[in-house]
Design a protein around this motif. Structure first.
Motif, PDB file in Angstrom:
ATOM      1  N   HIS A   4      45.340  33.711  40.050  1.00 34.96           N
ATOM      2  CA  HIS A   4      44.281  32.818  40.531  1.00 34.96           C
ATOM      3  C   HIS A   4      42.893  33.442  40.377  1.00 34.96           C
ATOM      4  O   HIS A   4      41.893  32.849  40.816  1.00 34.96           O
ATOM      5  CB  HIS A   4      44.512  32.483  42.012  1.00 34.96           C
ATOM      6  N   GLY A   5      42.803  34.637  39.779  1.00 34.22           N
ATOM      7  CA  GLY A   5      41.524  35.316  39.647  1.00 34.22           C
ATOM      8  C   GLY A   5      41.003  35.862  40.954  1.00 34.22           C
ATOM      9  O   GLY A   5      39.808  36.142  41.090  1.00 34.22           O
ATOM     10  N   LEU A   6      41.888  36.045  41.941  1.00 41.75           N
ATOM     11  CA  LEU A   6      41.503  36.488  43.281  1.00 41.75           C
ATOM     12  C   LEU A   6      42.053  37.875  43.566  1.00 41.75           C
ATOM     13  O   LEU A   6      43.030  38.315  42.950  1.00 41.75           O
ATOM     14  CB  LEU A   6      42.020  35.499  44.333  1.00 41.75           C
ATOM     15  N   THR A   7      41.442  38.548  44.541  1.00 43.90           N
ATOM     16  CA  THR A   7      41.928  39.854  44.964  1.00 43.90           C
ATOM     17  C   THR A   7      41.675  40.046  46.449  1.00 43.90           C
ATOM     18  O   THR A   7      40.733  39.486  47.012  1.00 43.90           O
ATOM     19  CB  THR A   7      41.231  40.992  44.189  1.00 43.90           C
ATOM     20  N   ALA A  27      48.569  41.872  44.823  1.00 47.47           N
ATOM     21  CA  ALA A  27      47.856  41.769  43.548  1.00 47.47           C
ATOM     22  C   ALA A  27      48.618  40.896  42.557  1.00 47.47           C
ATOM     23  O   ALA A  27      48.025  40.072  41.846  1.00 47.47           O
ATOM     24  CB  ALA A  27      47.634  43.161  42.967  1.00 47.47           C
ATOM     25  N   ALA A  28      49.937  41.051  42.509  1.00 49.69           N
ATOM     26  CA  ALA A  28      50.741  40.245  41.586  1.00 49.69           C
ATOM     27  C   ALA A  28      50.673  38.767  41.940  1.00 49.69           C
ATOM     28  O   ALA A  28      50.713  37.901  41.047  1.00 49.69           O
ATOM     29  CB  ALA A  28      52.186  40.726  41.609  1.00 49.69           C
ATOM     30  N   PRO A  68      41.153  44.593  34.725  1.00 48.64           N
ATOM     31  CA  PRO A  68      41.583  43.558  35.662  1.00 48.64           C
ATOM     32  C   PRO A  68      41.697  44.193  37.048  1.00 48.64           C
ATOM     33  O   PRO A  68      42.141  45.342  37.176  1.00 48.64           O
ATOM     34  CB  PRO A  68      42.940  43.133  35.116  1.00 48.64           C
ATOM     35  N   THR A  69      41.287  43.502  38.073  1.00 44.55           N
ATOM     36  CA  THR A  69      41.307  44.090  39.411  1.00 44.55           C
ATOM     37  C   THR A  69      42.712  44.505  39.820  1.00 44.55           C
ATOM     38  O   THR A  69      42.890  45.443  40.599  1.00 44.55           O
ATOM     39  CB  THR A  69      40.715  43.106  40.433  1.00 44.55           C
ATOM     40  N   VAL A  70      43.719  43.858  39.263  1.00 44.65           N
ATOM     41  CA  VAL A  70      45.095  44.224  39.549  1.00 44.65           C
ATOM     42  C   VAL A  70      45.403  45.654  39.087  1.00 44.65           C
ATOM     43  O   VAL A  70      46.354  46.284  39.563  1.00 44.65           O
ATOM     44  CB  VAL A  70      46.071  43.213  38.898  1.00 44.65           C
ATOM     45  N   LEU A 111      49.841  39.224  58.636  1.00 42.10           N
ATOM     46  CA  LEU A 111      48.385  39.138  58.609  1.00 42.10           C
ATOM     47  C   LEU A 111      47.975  37.985  57.701  1.00 42.10           C
ATOM     48  O   LEU A 111      48.594  37.741  56.663  1.00 42.10           O
ATOM     49  CB  LEU A 111      47.756  40.413  58.028  1.00 42.10           C
ATOM     50  N   GLU A 112      46.887  37.318  58.079  1.00 46.26           N
ATOM     51  CA  GLU A 112      46.222  36.374  57.184  1.00 46.26           C
ATOM     52  C   GLU A 112      44.809  36.882  56.953  1.00 46.26           C
ATOM     53  O   GLU A 112      44.108  37.244  57.901  1.00 46.26           O
ATOM     54  CB  GLU A 112      46.171  34.978  57.783  1.00 46.26           C
ATOM     55  N   PHE A 113      44.387  36.941  55.684  1.00 44.34           N
ATOM     56  CA  PHE A 113      43.086  37.522  55.374  1.00 44.34           C
ATOM     57  C   PHE A 113      42.451  36.842  54.173  1.00 44.34           C
ATOM     58  O   PHE A 113      43.104  36.118  53.410  1.00 44.34           O
ATOM     59  CB  PHE A 113      43.217  39.034  55.108  1.00 44.34           C
ATOM     60  N   ASP A 114      41.137  37.094  54.016  1.00 41.46           N
ATOM     61  CA  ASP A 114      40.359  36.499  52.933  1.00 41.46           C
ATOM     62  C   ASP A 114      40.668  37.166  51.590  1.00 41.46           C
ATOM     63  O   ASP A 114      40.943  38.366  51.518  1.00 41.46           O
ATOM     64  CB  ASP A 114      38.859  36.665  53.200  1.00 41.46           C
ATOM     65  N   LEU A 115      40.549  36.357  50.551  1.00 40.85           N
ATOM     66  CA  LEU A 115      40.603  36.847  49.175  1.00 40.85           C
ATOM     67  C   LEU A 115      39.233  36.622  48.529  1.00 40.85           C
ATOM     68  O   LEU A 115      38.433  35.812  48.988  1.00 40.85           O
ATOM     69  CB  LEU A 115      41.679  36.097  48.383  1.00 40.85           C
ATOM     70  N   PHE A 116      38.997  37.346  47.435  1.00 43.31           N
ATOM     71  CA  PHE A 116      37.688  37.302  46.789  1.00 43.31           C
ATOM     72  C   PHE A 116      37.833  36.987  45.305  1.00 43.31           C
ATOM     73  O   PHE A 116      38.785  37.410  44.655  1.00 43.31           O
ATOM     74  CB  PHE A 116      36.971  38.648  46.982  1.00 43.31           C
TER      75      PHE A 116
END
Length: 460
Positions: A127-130, A121-122, A304-306, A204-209
């Motif tokens: 970047h406005g992503l989560t 999250a940090a 904030p999503t964080v 792991l590599e994964f998508d962010l939203f």
């Protein structure tokens, strides 16, 4: 599938010491207990050897040593799960593997096996992503994701496992491999949802939203209104759109001065809520629940999503615990009544949390590639967490069983990260064909049983 190492077997302990960049500890060494320490203080893990891996090659060396000496291997990252442990065991701690790489253009993150969600999250919030973080950001990314990964945002986006792009791991032959969906890998399918016994995951590599904020938080109702609130929630929750998520929990809170004054030492009903869309529309959807009973405290706003931890307010630090859970095909009024009779505020109980989460939405279907995540047919998930300490601590098992029995008539399975089942019991969580496929893949990659599955705990 790509391979980035070759197996070199060795039996000598000094060879292990010289080949690993992190610490290698036995029970006689200072730092041994700290290396094994975890979140659940009720568990006192032990191992013949503990390897503090700093990279995938360290993991490979530890597995080769174990295999050459007839030892089993377990992994420990952030300490929320229970590794294979005991005499004849090598436990690999991956907590030092904390690298994070964020690609804001591709909207992906690559993380090491020791990374917690709060670290992700940090790194992504600027970047406005989560990522699809769970109810607590103290949980490790890898164990959470491989067990499915149920996020408060899951009804909108699916399970965290549905958005994994690639997995770096070391298999039981001591080889570092990378697997992904494009290769149609059985190993990729099995790791995502099957979690244990296929290899030690190192990255792991994964998508962010693109979800910088959410509308969310919770309403705390007086415990005396538990029946009214629970029945109102039962009727309201299934009407919500996919953008909204919710859970209801009976919380037995300690007299902790760090808690808000109205909650200290109280048994309360907590309605949690998130919405990924317009705040005004989200507030309107929540309105019927605000009048369900006497409100002690409300903390719902645009977050904030964080700061998503504020929704569930899970304990941030280690504590002794035991848990059981299951999924439900539906939630009739009789199930609410039975659950309250078993664990409602009027019951003297060591259960700190008894919750029901709404499932459905995009949790019902894989979002990127097929995987072995359990419980997709569930409409709800029930989870009970007890504290095996204090005056009623020795009764935790009885009270956990009573919760599961109360909803048995509509139980339809379980989520791996929320089941609290033994390794033998959890086999029934998958349909027969998937269970056979998982075992076939395990045997193919680990004929000697070096990586036998351990017992799961709550990592959600």
């Amino acid at each position: 599938m790509s391979i980035t190492s070759e197996p070199i077997d060795f039996t000598d302990f000094d060879a292990l010491l010289s080949s690993v960049s992190g610490p290698v500890l036995t029970p006689a060494d200072e730092g041994y207990a700290a290396e094994l320490a975890g979140f659940n203080l009720a568990a006192i893990p032990a191992a013949q050897v503990v390897v503090g891996a700093a990279c995938a090659e360290d993991v490979a060396s530890a597995i080769r040593y174990a295999r050459s000496n007839g030892l089993r291997v377990g992994a420990r990252a952030t300490g929320h799960g229970m590794p294979i442990e005991g005499r004849g065991t090598v436990v690999i701690s991956t907590s030092r593997m904390t690298g994070i790489t964020v690609d804001p253009v591709a909207r992906t993150a690559r993380v090491g096996a020791g990374v917690r969600w709060r670290d992700v999250a940090a790194a992504t919030a600027p970047h406005g992503l989560t990522g699809l973080v769970g109810s607590s950001s103290s949980v490790g990314v890898v164990g959470y994701t491989l067990g499915g990964g149920l996020s408060p945002l899951g009804r909108r986006f699916g399970y965290a496992a549905d958005h994994v792009r690639s997995i770096e791991l070391v298999t039981a032959d001591g080889i570092v491999r990378t697997v992904d969906a494009s290769a149609g890998s059985d190993l990729f399918w099995a790791l995502l949802g099957g979690r244990d016994g296929f290899g030690i995951v190192t990255a792991l590599e994964f998508d962010l939203f693109d979800q910088p904020t959410v509308y969310g938080g919770g309403i705390f109702f007086a415990g005396s209104a538990a029946a009214d609130v629970a029945h109102a929630w039962r009727e309201w929750a299934p009407t919500l759109p996919e953008e909204a998520g919710t859970s209801l929990a009976i919380l037995r809170l300690p007299p902790d001065p760090d808690l808000p004054a109205p909650l200290q030492g109280q048994t309360v009903v907590h309605v949690r809520y998130t919405h990924t869309g317009d705040a005004a529309a989200a507030a309107a959807l929540l309105a019927p629940m605000r009048s369900a009973g006497p409100v002690l405290l409300e903390n719902i706003d645009v977050l904030p999503t964080v700061a998503l931890d504020a929704v569930h307010m899970d304990p941030p630090g280690p504590m002794p615990s035991a848990d059981r859970g299951c999924t439900l095909t539906d939630l009739p009024a009789s199930a609410i009544d039975a659950l309250l009779a078993a664990a409602g505020p009027q019951v003297a109980s060591p259960l700190a949390i008894v919750e029901i989460r709404l499932l459905g939405g995009r949790l019902r279907r894989p979002q990127r590639a097929p995987n072995a995540v359990t419980g997709r047919d569930g409409a709800f998930c029930v989870l009970a967490i007890g504290v095996p300490a204090g005056p009623l601590g020795d009764q935790v098992g009885h009270h956990l069983a009573a919760v599961i029995e109360a909803v048995a008539s509509c139980s339809g399975g379980a989520l791996l990260n929320f089941c609290g089942r033994s390794a033998a019991e959890r086999n029934s969580m998958w349909p027969a064909d998937q269970r056979m496929r998982l075992e076939t893949i395990r045997r193919r990659h680990d004929q000697a049983g070096v990586l036998q599955p351990g017992d799961p705990t709550n990592v959600g």
